[in-house]
Design a protein around this motif. Sequence first.
Motif, mmCIF file in Angstrom:
data_model
loop_
_atom_site.group_PDB
_atom_site.id
_atom_site.type_symbol
_atom_site.label_atom_id
_atom_site.label_comp_id
_atom_site.label_asym_id
_atom_site.label_seq_id
_atom_site.Cartn_x
_atom_site.Cartn_y
_atom_site.Cartn_z
ATOM 1 N N ILE A 16 34.031 61.719 53.081
ATOM 2 C CA ILE A 16 32.685 61.260 53.416
ATOM 3 C C ILE A 16 32.018 60.793 52.120
ATOM 4 N N LEU A 17 31.698 59.493 52.051
ATOM 5 C CA LEU A 17 31.136 58.955 50.810
ATOM 6 C C LEU A 17 29.609 58.989 50.796
ATOM 7 N N GLU A 18 29.007 58.862 51.968
ATOM 8 C CA GLU A 18 27.551 58.938 52.063
ATOM 9 C C GLU A 18 27.210 59.791 53.271
ATOM 10 N N ASP A 19 26.083 60.453 53.231
ATOM 11 C CA ASP A 19 25.646 61.273 54.354
ATOM 12 C C ASP A 19 24.133 61.376 54.255
ATOM 13 N N GLY A 20 23.424 60.867 55.248
ATOM 14 C CA GLY A 20 21.970 60.941 55.163
ATOM 15 C C GLY A 20 21.330 60.278 56.356
ATOM 16 N N THR A 21 20.011 60.110 56.298
ATOM 17 C CA THR A 21 19.332 59.404 57.381
ATOM 18 C C THR A 21 19.692 57.935 57.261
ATOM 19 N N PRO A 22 19.542 57.195 58.370
ATOM 20 C CA PRO A 22 19.846 55.762 58.315
ATOM 21 C C PRO A 22 19.094 55.085 57.179
ATOM 22 N N ARG A 23 17.822 55.460 57.022
ATOM 23 C CA ARG A 23 17.014 54.842 55.971
ATOM 24 C C ARG A 23 17.668 55.030 54.598
ATOM 25 N N GLU A 24 18.120 56.272 54.348
ATOM 26 C CA GLU A 24 18.760 56.559 53.061
ATOM 27 C C GLU A 24 20.053 55.761 52.872
ATOM 28 N N PRO A 54 22.217 52.920 49.331
ATOM 29 C CA PRO A 54 23.510 53.590 49.197
ATOM 30 C C PRO A 54 23.819 53.855 47.729
ATOM 31 N N LYS A 55 24.414 55.041 47.481
ATOM 32 C CA LYS A 55 24.706 55.390 46.080
ATOM 33 C C LYS A 55 26.094 54.899 45.687
ATOM 34 N N ASN A 56 27.019 55.020 46.630
ATOM 35 C CA ASN A 56 28.413 54.743 46.314
ATOM 36 C C ASN A 56 28.700 53.237 46.234
ATOM 37 N N GLU A 57 29.528 52.854 45.268
ATOM 38 C CA GLU A 57 29.850 51.438 45.066
ATOM 39 C C GLU A 57 30.533 50.832 46.294
ATOM 40 N N ARG A 58 31.508 51.601 46.831
ATOM 41 C CA ARG A 58 32.264 51.066 47.964
ATOM 42 C C ARG A 58 31.367 50.839 49.167
ATOM 43 N N VAL A 59 30.382 51.705 49.304
ATOM 44 C CA VAL A 59 29.473 51.556 50.435
ATOM 45 C C VAL A 59 28.645 50.300 50.254
ATOM 46 N N LYS A 60 28.192 50.092 49.045
ATOM 47 C CA LYS A 60 27.410 48.881 48.768
ATOM 48 C C LYS A 60 28.220 47.626 49.097
ATOM 49 N N GLU A 61 29.457 47.638 48.621
ATOM 50 C CA GLU A 61 30.340 46.493 48.849
ATOM 51 C C GLU A 61 30.530 46.212 50.339
#
Lengths: 252, 252, 247, 247, 269
Positions: free
Chosen positions: A217-225, A230-237
């Motif tokens: 799990i690379l990110e976990d939070g509310t949709p807004r967060e 997004p903190k993770n690079e892969r998620v941003k990409e």
Amino acid sequence: MIEIKNISKTFKNNKVLDGIDLTINQGDVVAIIGPSGTGKSTFLRCVDRLEKPETGTITIDGETQDLAHIHGKDLTELRKKTGMVFQNFNLFSKKTALQNVMEGLIVVKKMKKEEAERIAREQLKNVGLLDHANHYPRHMSGGQQQRVAIARALAMEPKLLLLDEPTSALDPELVGEVLDTIKKAANEGYTMLLVSHEMSFVRNVATRVIFLDGGKILEDGTPREVFGNPKNERVKEFFTKINRMEEPDYSI
Amino acid sequence: MIEIKNISKTFKNNKVLDGIDLTINQGDVVAIIGPSGTGKSTFLRCVDRLEKPETGTITIDGETQDLAHIHGKDLTELRKKTGMVFQNFNLFSKKTALQNVMEGLIVVKKMKKEEAERIAREQLKNVGLLDHANHYPRHMSGGQQQRVAIARALAMEPKLLLLDEPTSALDPELVGEVLDTIKKAANEGYTMLLVSHEMSFVRNVATRVIFLDGGKILEDGTPREVFGNPKNERVKEFFTKINRMEEPDYSI
Amino acid sequence: MGKLFDGKLVFTQIPLLLKYLPVTMELAVTAMIASLILGLLLALVKIKKVPVLKQLVSIYISVIRGTPILVQLYVTYFGIPMLLKYINFKCGTNYNVNGVAPIVYAFVALALNESAFNAEIIRASLESVDKGQVEAASALGMNYFQALIRIILPEAIVVALPSLGNAFIGLIKGTSLAFVCSVVEMTAEGKILAGRNYRYFEVYISLAIIYWVITFVLERVISYLEKKLRVPEDAPALLDIRDTEVE
Amino acid sequence: MGKLFDGKLVFTQIPLLLKYLPVTMELAVTAMIASLILGLLLALVKIKKVPVLKQLVSIYISVIRGTPILVQLYVTYFGIPMLLKYINFKCGTNYNVNGVAPIVYAFVALALNESAFNAEIIRASLESVDKGQVEAASALGMNYFQALIRIILPEAIVVALPSLGNAFIGLIKGTSLAFVCSVVEMTAEGKILAGRNYRYFEVYISLAIIYWVITFVLERVISYLEKKLRVPEDAPALLDIRDTEVE
Amino acid sequence: TGCGSSSGSASKDSSSDSGKTVIKAATGANAKPYVYVGDDGKPAGYDVDVLNAVFDKLPDYELEYEVTDFGSVLSGLNSGNYQIGVNNFSYNEDRGASYLYSYPYDKISYVFVTKKGGKEIKSFEDAAGLSFEGGTGISVSNAVEAWNEKNPDKAINITYSDADTSVFLQHVADGSQDFTIIDLAMYNSYMEEFNYDVQKNDIPEDEAKMIAENSYAYYIFPQDQKDLREQVDKALKELKEDGTLTEISKKWYGQDAAPEDDKFEETIN
Ligand SMILES: Nc1ncnc2c1ncn2[C@@H]1O[C@H](COP(=O)(O)OP(=O)(O)OP(=O)(O)O)[C@@H](O)[C@H]1O
Ligand SMILES: Nc1ncnc2c1ncn2[C@@H]1O[C@H](COP(=O)(O)OP(=O)(O)OP(=O)(O)O)[C@@H](O)[C@H]1O
Ligand SMILES: [Mg+2]
Ligand SMILES: [Mg+2]
């Protein structure tokens, strides 16, 4: 509260899930997003034990089951507590809409036929398809079939409803009706774990978003967060990729 | 200039196309949009004579063919002038990417093997898949398969390229690469007639948009005209429906 | 002597029977090949829904499948000469079929019989081929025959192979019926051997062993072919584009 | 007298032969039913990949399919009593199977033979059932047996029906081999009639006509059943919800 | 023998309600006038009449017929399904090794059959180089094989077939085969039914030996039915002595076919 712990799953040499932990609160709607082939479906299928993980436990209503070794009555009990809605609906093709919803009630919950039929009609009414009770799947559009599939799952009153890309096999015009149905169930307080590519829907209905990639799990939070920051690079990409269509190059 | 005239097609009692006329200028990219089941695919298939219309003619390069009665050599000639890209790619599953592209050149255009291979490699290079030349369809992702299918169609140097929802069977992340490929072909000057649900892509690549419903063309104009200011009520309603996701109710 | 069951005989007879294996295989292989060609034609008539012919083919298939193959052998072997004789008698003509070797009748009857069954297998396999690929071939400008040869058959063969394999195994055993046309293959030779010493049980066991070995080998061959004809499971390595530059 | 071919006889014999139709059908129907049950079990062993059993089933199917059914009839009908006799002889026991009617042996041999072929048909049809539906059943909490009965079989039957129909037609003709176990059904009666008047050719033609009619009727019945078992083509009318209010 | 329990009599095998031991006689019922199934559905023919007469003399036994495939008659004896084989069996050494033979009850005469008006065959010598068609499990075919073995330079071309005798005769009539050999009684029956364009010539006495080492017909028994055979032999001897055999054969063949007296002295194997 539902606690999922340490789910690991390997296909041949491909470690798809690498010790995933997830705690879901009553009434939560958790959306799982992530690149194609990353193991989102596999995670859902492990929770419902359609796929057998190497390790993993699930705790529902305080009862803990070992997903790697569960079988027989325990497995049936687990599956009674979970409901599954599939991408391809998977309605029973030889049964009418009504019979599809009744089937689990009669065979698994051992209900009387009349009682099962009453509940089934109610569920069909909830998804707006009572008038289609005698239709076979082949006589219904994809959107209608998926709504029957949701009715079938809800009729079993699951503690946790799993939905795997419930709209991705649908024509764009039919997506709306299914999303409405899911939203309605969410508002009624069902606890849900869903995989979806419809980001605007996820944004709108999920109370929590999880980004899965590389078995973790690379990110976990509310949709807004998650969407907003997004903190993770892969998620941003990932977000960049699926948002290409809206970028300058693709608009007039 | 390609002139399509008076195409009518009835399935049983269902009049799907009701005398459609369409004139396409050299280098035009015409996008057909419209509700599901309205006959968009049927129209494309009639133009390529995969479906036999009751009436209809097509004029390419000044040569007119009666689509209701064409057969034999004339039909082969017509099909040589048109290329088709299908929703499900329809690659030849027993042939490699390279062989897929060569097949038409050898069998239909009677080219020598070396010559065909040279052209096929060039086309594969154009769609960025030269390194996949020896891969079978099953070894490629949907997006890659669709790009090979486009290469296969372009290798035949069609006067008119028909594309039927070329991205709707693809994962969201894979859509981009195929759209890029199509855009490239459009920029190279190919004349195209395409059906697509990707409105942002249509807006971006089409020179002309046609809205089909009830067997008739309801709107016909530039993307700006059709999307920005539709005249027909049904067209407005259609846009409303597929834009629901972006509406207030669905955003946070 | 006087054994109820002569176990040794079961094995000593096998070499004698094997001498007739070539006859069995020759008959089975030629009949199979002919039946495949004929079966493909019959299947095409049904798929393409050729008017008149389609009805005739349906009747043909129904009759062949509905009557015992023994009768079909009888009809070809005795019926044809009998008919000719009758014609000669009635019309004063002088047709003669005495020169035709019995194995030819057996071949004809077996091939016709098998063709009816294979026609259905072939039809089903042709129809199982993804329509999309056929349309893609048409869209490229291929005619039906080209699409059939280049696209449809290579796909259909993989589907049909197991059923055709079973049909062939059945045919190998079925050739034994050719003995009513005086064709001596393995089973017939077995009956001839047993006719000498009345050891039918033993000879049938010998035959069973031989047939089973043949079947076993054939099943291996078929599943090997199936694997061969399938697209390999694993993707090949990507090509190094620098080496294969497009000139 | 003295005709080479007695056309009238072909028809006058038919009623005599039909008297034995019940034997043919009784044997075919009971053997078919038994073979379906056994075939389903064999298929399940293969699908569920039950260790050890799976290998045994493979061998069983291979042997049955690889050897002529005639031999299987011989082995059941003569082999079993022979074995018992041998055991009695060696051990002084006194097992006895003379009380068993020949038709029972024929039934056993035919059912075993047919089961091997049906097992493959049933396996293929079970495996053809959309995995998604089976998963949906599991997800609802059904165990495999419940899913099999309620979901898989109703789907698989439609797929298997044509092949099983063909197998049954084959079996009806195959019952004629039961004559080696002294069971007199239609074909055997035909041979007996011909043994009286030497008119083999005529009697075979009579038999062909009967078998063909049976096959023809069965083919109709099967295609009717197929249609019945399929989900109707047309959608029913929408229900008027006011009438069917949920209380 | 061995544990002893199963040697000798058939008395343990099975018995009917009346306490009599049931003897099952198996027949292919495919050889009129020797043995076939009559219009009443019961086995009929010379062989059957004689066997019935035999068991009339054996009150301890009850005789039952079973009609089955020819090969099954033989296999069923060894397996114990049947106790007597009735199919106008002839004798040779190989077969004698597998089954017990009764006293003979029928003297068979064989004929060469050729196309009417064609070359007549009066001895195997005449048949050298010609083509012959016959079935399996019958002694005439074995005789032709034996001739070829002894006279390779005068060999006859054998065609074996699973077809029935009428087909062999037809093939001779239409010229596709040169000749066949069948026994006189069957020849007469077939000619009565079909009236083929063929002619016959008796086979000389000394050559008939080749056909069956002797030209008699026998009932056969499995190896463990010595006792039954003894009793059947005794009865057959009586039937010969009191003229019953002659009487029955006159009924079926119109001539005396009872074997000579000295054939009832000792069993053949
Ligand atoms: N039965 C299987 N056998 C082998 N590998 C499998 C199997 N099922 C899934 N996989 C592999 O596991 C990985 C994860 O698959 P999964 O279907 O869970 O991905 P996903 O995240 O749901 O993707 P998508 O968004 O495309 O549905 C993929 O690489 C896939 O190839
Ligand atoms: N072979 C056929 N036989 C009968 N009806 C058909 C056939 N093909 C299409 N139709 C019908 O014709 C109509 C138009 O179908 P078509 O596939 O052309 O629609 P479409 O606009 O391409 O829809 P979609 O956007 O879902 O692809 C539909 O109502 C369909 O049911
Ligand atoms: Mg998935
Ligand atoms: Mg379409």
